[in-house]
Design a protein around this motif. Structure first.
Motif, PDB file in Angstrom:
ATOM      1  N   VAL A 251     -39.513  23.316  26.426  1.00  0.00           N
ATOM      2  CA  VAL A 251     -40.433  23.194  25.310  1.00  0.00           C
ATOM      3  C   VAL A 251     -39.584  22.543  24.100  1.00  0.00           C
ATOM      4  O   VAL A 251     -39.770  21.333  23.574  1.00  0.00           O
ATOM      5  N   ALA A 252     -38.085  22.949  23.725  1.00  0.00           N
ATOM      6  CA  ALA A 252     -37.335  22.521  22.949  1.00  0.00           C
ATOM      7  C   ALA A 252     -36.937  21.017  23.573  1.00  0.00           C
ATOM      8  O   ALA A 252     -36.717  20.151  22.542  1.00  0.00           O
ATOM      9  N   TYR A 253     -36.768  21.005  24.785  1.00  0.00           N
ATOM     10  CA  TYR A 253     -36.220  19.408  25.301  1.00  0.00           C
ATOM     11  C   TYR A 253     -37.472  18.402  24.952  1.00  0.00           C
ATOM     12  O   TYR A 253     -37.168  17.293  24.252  1.00  0.00           O
ATOM     13  N   THR A 254     -38.649  18.840  24.992  1.00  0.00           N
ATOM     14  CA  THR A 254     -39.992  18.107  24.799  1.00  0.00           C
ATOM     15  C   THR A 254     -40.115  17.793  23.516  1.00  0.00           C
ATOM     16  O   THR A 254     -40.201  16.685  23.065  1.00  0.00           O
ATOM     17  N   MET A 255     -39.788  18.720  22.609  1.00  0.00           N
ATOM     18  CA  MET A 255     -40.086  18.621  20.973  1.00  0.00           C
ATOM     19  C   MET A 255     -39.009  17.957  20.266  1.00  0.00           C
ATOM     20  O   MET A 255     -39.382  17.587  19.465  1.00  0.00           O
ATOM     21  N   VAL A 256     -37.863  18.410  20.802  1.00  0.00           N
ATOM     22  CA  VAL A 256     -36.649  17.856  19.977  1.00  0.00           C
ATOM     23  C   VAL A 256     -36.020  16.833  20.660  1.00  0.00           C
ATOM     24  O   VAL A 256     -35.578  15.859  19.991  1.00  0.00           O
ATOM     25  N   VAL A 257     -35.599  17.082  21.876  1.00  0.00           N
ATOM     26  CA  VAL A 257     -34.506  16.112  22.437  1.00  0.00           C
ATOM     27  C   VAL A 257     -35.183  14.851  22.805  1.00  0.00           C
ATOM     28  O   VAL A 257     -34.569  13.808  22.447  1.00  0.00           O
ATOM     29  N   LEU A 258     -36.357  14.841  23.242  1.00  0.00           N
ATOM     30  CA  LEU A 258     -37.067  13.474  23.643  1.00  0.00           C
ATOM     31  C   LEU A 258     -37.347  12.702  22.353  1.00  0.00           C
ATOM     32  O   LEU A 258     -36.988  11.410  22.435  1.00  0.00           O
ATOM     33  N   PRO A 259     -37.912  13.263  21.286  1.00  0.00           N
ATOM     34  CA  PRO A 259     -38.235  12.338  20.207  1.00  0.00           C
ATOM     35  C   PRO A 259     -36.875  12.093  19.771  1.00  0.00           C
ATOM     36  O   PRO A 259     -36.733  10.713  19.189  1.00  0.00           O
ATOM     37  N   MET A 260     -35.791  12.764  19.543  1.00  0.00           N
ATOM     38  CA  MET A 260     -34.555  12.570  18.828  1.00  0.00           C
ATOM     39  C   MET A 260     -33.704  11.538  19.704  1.00  0.00           C
ATOM     40  O   MET A 260     -32.862  10.908  19.363  1.00  0.00           O
ATOM     41  N   LYS A 261     -34.328  11.302  21.140  1.00  0.00           N
ATOM     42  CA  LYS A 261     -33.235  10.611  22.124  1.00  0.00           C
ATOM     43  C   LYS A 261     -32.085  11.309  22.221  1.00  0.00           C
ATOM     44  O   LYS A 261     -31.149  10.291  22.175  1.00  0.00           O
ATOM     45  N   HIS A 262     -31.784  12.308  22.008  1.00  0.00           N
ATOM     46  CA  HIS A 262     -30.401  12.774  21.832  1.00  0.00           C
ATOM     47  C   HIS A 262     -30.449  14.394  22.016  1.00  0.00           C
ATOM     48  O   HIS A 262     -31.021  15.106  21.650  1.00  0.00           O
ATOM     49  N   PHE A 263     -29.417  14.760  23.019  1.00  0.00           N
ATOM     50  CA  PHE A 263     -29.234  16.225  23.284  1.00  0.00           C
ATOM     51  C   PHE A 263     -28.257  16.701  22.099  1.00  0.00           C
ATOM     52  O   PHE A 263     -27.400  15.876  21.651  1.00  0.00           O
ATOM     53  N   SER A 264     -28.637  17.828  21.500  1.00  0.00           N
ATOM     54  CA  SER A 264     -27.892  18.185  20.531  1.00  0.00           C
ATOM     55  C   SER A 264     -27.846  19.658  20.233  1.00  0.00           C
ATOM     56  O   SER A 264     -28.670  20.431  20.859  1.00  0.00           O
ATOM     57  N   ALA A 265     -26.841  20.111  19.615  1.00  0.00           N
ATOM     58  CA  ALA A 265     -26.631  21.589  19.225  1.00  0.00           C
ATOM     59  C   ALA A 265     -27.981  22.043  18.298  1.00  0.00           C
ATOM     60  O   ALA A 265     -28.342  23.160  18.613  1.00  0.00           O
ATOM     61  N   LEU A 266     -28.636  21.018  17.559  1.00  0.00           N
ATOM     62  CA  LEU A 266     -29.724  21.555  17.047  1.00  0.00           C
ATOM     63  C   LEU A 266     -30.874  21.961  17.808  1.00  0.00           C
ATOM     64  O   LEU A 266     -31.625  23.159  17.423  1.00  0.00           O
ATOM     65  N   ALA A 267     -31.146  21.085  18.845  1.00  0.00           N
ATOM     66  CA  ALA A 267     -32.084  21.403  19.777  1.00  0.00           C
ATOM     67  C   ALA A 267     -31.717  22.640  20.682  1.00  0.00           C
ATOM     68  O   ALA A 267     -32.703  23.727  20.652  1.00  0.00           O
ATOM     69  N   GLY A 268     -30.669  22.966  20.935  1.00  0.00           N
ATOM     70  CA  GLY A 268     -30.367  24.435  21.480  1.00  0.00           C
ATOM     71  C   GLY A 268     -30.236  25.507  20.739  1.00  0.00           C
ATOM     72  O   GLY A 268     -31.087  26.534  20.909  1.00  0.00           O
ATOM     73  N   GLY A 269     -30.147  25.303  19.074  1.00  0.00           N
ATOM     74  CA  GLY A 269     -30.193  26.414  18.311  1.00  0.00           C
ATOM     75  C   GLY A 269     -31.790  26.722  18.040  1.00  0.00           C
ATOM     76  O   GLY A 269     -32.265  27.728  17.983  1.00  0.00           O
ATOM     77  N   ILE A 270     -32.542  25.762  18.255  1.00  0.00           N
ATOM     78  CA  ILE A 270     -33.975  25.743  17.752  1.00  0.00           C
ATOM     79  C   ILE A 270     -34.511  26.754  19.152  1.00  0.00           C
ATOM     80  O   ILE A 270     -35.368  27.582  18.915  1.00  0.00           O
ATOM     81  N   ALA A 271     -33.986  26.218  20.412  1.00  0.00           N
ATOM     82  CA  ALA A 271     -34.514  27.114  21.271  1.00  0.00           C
ATOM     83  C   ALA A 271     -33.959  28.399  21.448  1.00  0.00           C
ATOM     84  O   ALA A 271     -34.948  29.431  21.516  1.00  0.00           O
ATOM     85  N   LEU A 272     -32.945  28.803  20.931  1.00  0.00           N
ATOM     86  CA  LEU A 272     -32.508  30.278  20.684  1.00  0.00           C
ATOM     87  C   LEU A 272     -33.116  30.774  19.549  1.00  0.00           C
ATOM     88  O   LEU A 272     -33.561  32.045  19.817  1.00  0.00           O
TER      89      LEU A 272
END
Lengths: 347, 283
Positions: free
Chosen positions: B125-146
């Motif tokens: 879910v975090a991948y679809t909602m954060v990584v894909l729109p931002m076009k970037h893997f990030s600590a932020l996306a990981g933090g949101i998932a956690l």
């Protein structure tokens, strides 16, 4: 109260340091098989130039998916992208994707038969074993290839990968080329319907199965067989010679294939011509956008690729990979030269 | 005679059952003992100062550390906490203090469902909602998932802890003419905060030990990075990568990383103990 102040100070320090941390970083993801040499390359390259290439081994399928979605600066795979995948990536990212071979690896047939070493096998026998048609180690077909060995009357236990993998792709690609029955019944792919056998996750899983099970046979990357001290078979090549998997025999296989290499460098080198070629080996590729949006990143990537094709190759053998033959490296350089940033050539 | 027979029979049944429960208790502890034994005995060889302050070395070169992964894990649970703690505590407060309606029932039910969702799904879910729109893997996306993973634990603990606050305290506050929001904030949350802190700690520890949701959000990083817009390293992803590599040296470091992760969580819980320690002795 004090502790809270300290915690606040730590967070403040971290956020300040993150502003200062403005180094150029390129992110990539993909195949697990070349992860070891990539991590070596990227460490060396960072020490030389300061540019950080962050590579994460998430699997070949993952690498293709991420480059298609545009979440990474480069991808990596052990099995080339097919035309459908390339078209999808192009329609999403508005640029072609280049395949740049980096190193080669061999898939070896590991076995565990007490008292037996120096086993010889050929393609059809191997396919029959994995089809479940040959069940005993002292089967006439195996005996014929190994007249000097004293093969026991033991059951053959087949081990294969349970997860999708580039290693399985190379192995099944080979079996499809040498056995009509394999091609029609099972086919090739990163994961196939195995007619018989036990599944292990990852190279380490299969290596573990073979090591622990008497009478087992399986396929793993060369590095895993060597590191785990498992015996592996000599394979009969197209020229009829039994060849051990070594860097020379893998490079010989690539040279055999280099003569009719397609311009996009997507090629299978299993079952190649050549007297000294090892038949079950393959390239691993970096996936690069032909046209990149960020000029600084594009320049860094081109510079790195040129280094990898030249000096970088010298790190291959100590890490159990085979270096690219000179002819293939030349073809890569030609393709690297076509990389552009916003349509402009990179010098 | 007859009564004596029953006496001994019952006594025997009781002893047998006692023994069985004891064996069950022992069986429950054994895996834990093994975990500690293996992580300590195998991890201790690499445990030195370098492991905490040095960067990972490329394969084939002995030594090196995981400074980036330790800091990365702290940053990730920091981001997760910044999202999960306020949302969790406020939801818990709402559930127990404000309202007894269908909506509360629905929220409680959904929180329970959320706590049962596999962490890898949250990662997707975090991948679809954060990584894909931002076009970037990030600590932020990981933090949101956690952060999402922490919410149910913190919510339910907060709710239960607030329920334990005596009703008389609420009434006392209201009787003094204190508005309800102030009573909740200054009396109820204040009384329950130690219990809530325990819930927060549980949430943070769970997040620190997660690998699956980080694989395709924070991705991982071999270099020093504290930028939350970039991929970041974490101990768990290093353990995953190193444990399955063919190199003895990396397998060893995976054990050490596991040991450090356990130590990190222990230190975290120690810090919480100190913070929540009462200023006044109760007896």
């Amino acid at each position: 109260m004090k502790i809270r102040t300290i915690i606040a100070a730590i967070f403040l320090a971290l956020s300040v340091s993150s502003i200062a941390n403005a180094q150029l970083q390129l992110n990539g993801a993909g195949a697990t098989f070349p992860a070891v040499i990539y991590s070596k390359w990227f460490d060396e390259y960072k020490n030389m130039t300061g540019v950080q290439f962050n590579y994460q081994a998430i699997g070949s399928g993952g690498g293709i998916k991420q480059i298609t979605e545009g979440t990474v600066d480069f991808g990596a795979t052990d099995g080339p992208m097919n035309d459908k995948q390339l078209n999808e990536a192009k329609s999403k990212q508005k640029t072609d994707i280049l395949h740049i071979p980096t190193v080669m690896g061999a898939v070896v047939v590991a076995y565990n038969v007490p008292g037996v070493s120096g086993l010889n096998l050929d393609g059809t026998t191997l396919a029959d074993i994995f089809l479940g048609k040959i069940l005993k180690w002292n089967d006439a077909a195996i005996k014929k290839l190994n007249p000097k060995l004293n093969l026991p009357n033991a059951t053959i236990v087949v081990a294969h990968r349970s997860d999708g993998s580039g290693t399985s792709f190379i192995f099944t690609d080979y079996l499809s080329k040498v056995s009509k029955e394999w091609e029609t019944k099972v086919g090739k792919g990163t994961s196939v319907n195995w007619p018989v056998g036990l599944g292990g996750k990852g190279n380490d899983g299969v290596a573990g199965l073979v090591k622990q099970t008497e009478g087992a046979i399986g396929y793993v990357e060369l590095a895993y067989a060597v590191q785990n001290k498992i015996a592996y078979a000599n394979m009969k090549n197209k020229a009829g010679k039994f060849v051990e998997a070594t860097f020379e025999s893998v490079s010989a296989a690539a040279e055999g294939a280099a003569k009719n290499m397609p311009a996009d460098l997507r090629v299978s080198i299993t079952d190649p011509d050549g007297k000294n070629s090892y038949p079950i080996s393959g390239f691993t590729w970096l996936l690069i956008y032909q046209n990149m949006k960020d000029e600084a990143k594009a320049r860094a990537l081109v510079k790195f690729l040129k280094w990898a094709m030249g000096k970088g190759q010298s790190f291959a053998t100590e890490l159990y990979y085979a270096p690219l033959p000179k002819a293939v490296a030349k073809m890569c350089e030609k393709n690297i030269a076509t990389i552009t940033a916003n349509g402009k050539k990179i010098k | 005679m007859n009564s004596k027979y029953f006496y001994y029979k019952r006594k025997l049944t009781s002893s047998i059952m006692m023994l069985l429960t004891f064996v069950a208790a022992l069986a429950a502890i054994i895996p834990l003992v093994f975990i500690f034994y293996y992580t300590i005995s195998k991890g201790v060889t690499y445990l030195n100062l370098d492991f905490f302050i040095a960067m990972p070395k490329p394969v084939g070169e002995p030594g090196g550390g995981m400074a980036n992964a330790i800091v990365g894990t702290l940053i990730l649970i920091g981001i997760g906490g910044a999202i999960g703690i306020p949302v969790g505590v406020m939801t818990g407060t709402y559930l127990s203090e404000f309202g007894n309606n269908k909506f509360v029932f629905l929220v409680r039910f959904l929180t329970d469902v959320l706590s049962g969702i596999p962490s890898i799904v949250v990662g997707v879910v975090a991948y679809t909602m954060v990584v894909l729109p931002m076009k970037h893997f990030s600590a932020l996306a990981g933090g949101i998932a956690l952060g999402i993973l922490m919410i149910p634990t913190i919510t339910r603990t907060t709710e239960e802890m607030i329920k334990l606050v005596p009703h008389s305290l609420r009434e006392a506050g209201l009787a003094l003419g204190i508005p309800k929001w102030k009573t909740t904030l200054a009396i109820i949350l204040r009384t329950a905060w130690k219990g809530i802190a325990t819930g927060v700690l549980l949430g943070l520890s769970r997040a620190a030990g997660e690998t699956a949701p980080l694989l395709f959000t924070a991705l991982g990083n071999r270099f020093w990075s504290t930028n939350i817009g970039q991929p970041i390293a974490s101990l768990t992803v290093y353990i995953y990568d190193y444990a399955k590599s063919p190199f003895e040296d990396w397998n060893q470091q995976a054990w050490t990383a596991a040991l450090v992760l356990i130590l990190l969580i222990s230190v975290l819980s120690l810090v919480f103990r100190i913070i929540t320690r009462s200023k006044y002795k109760t007896n």
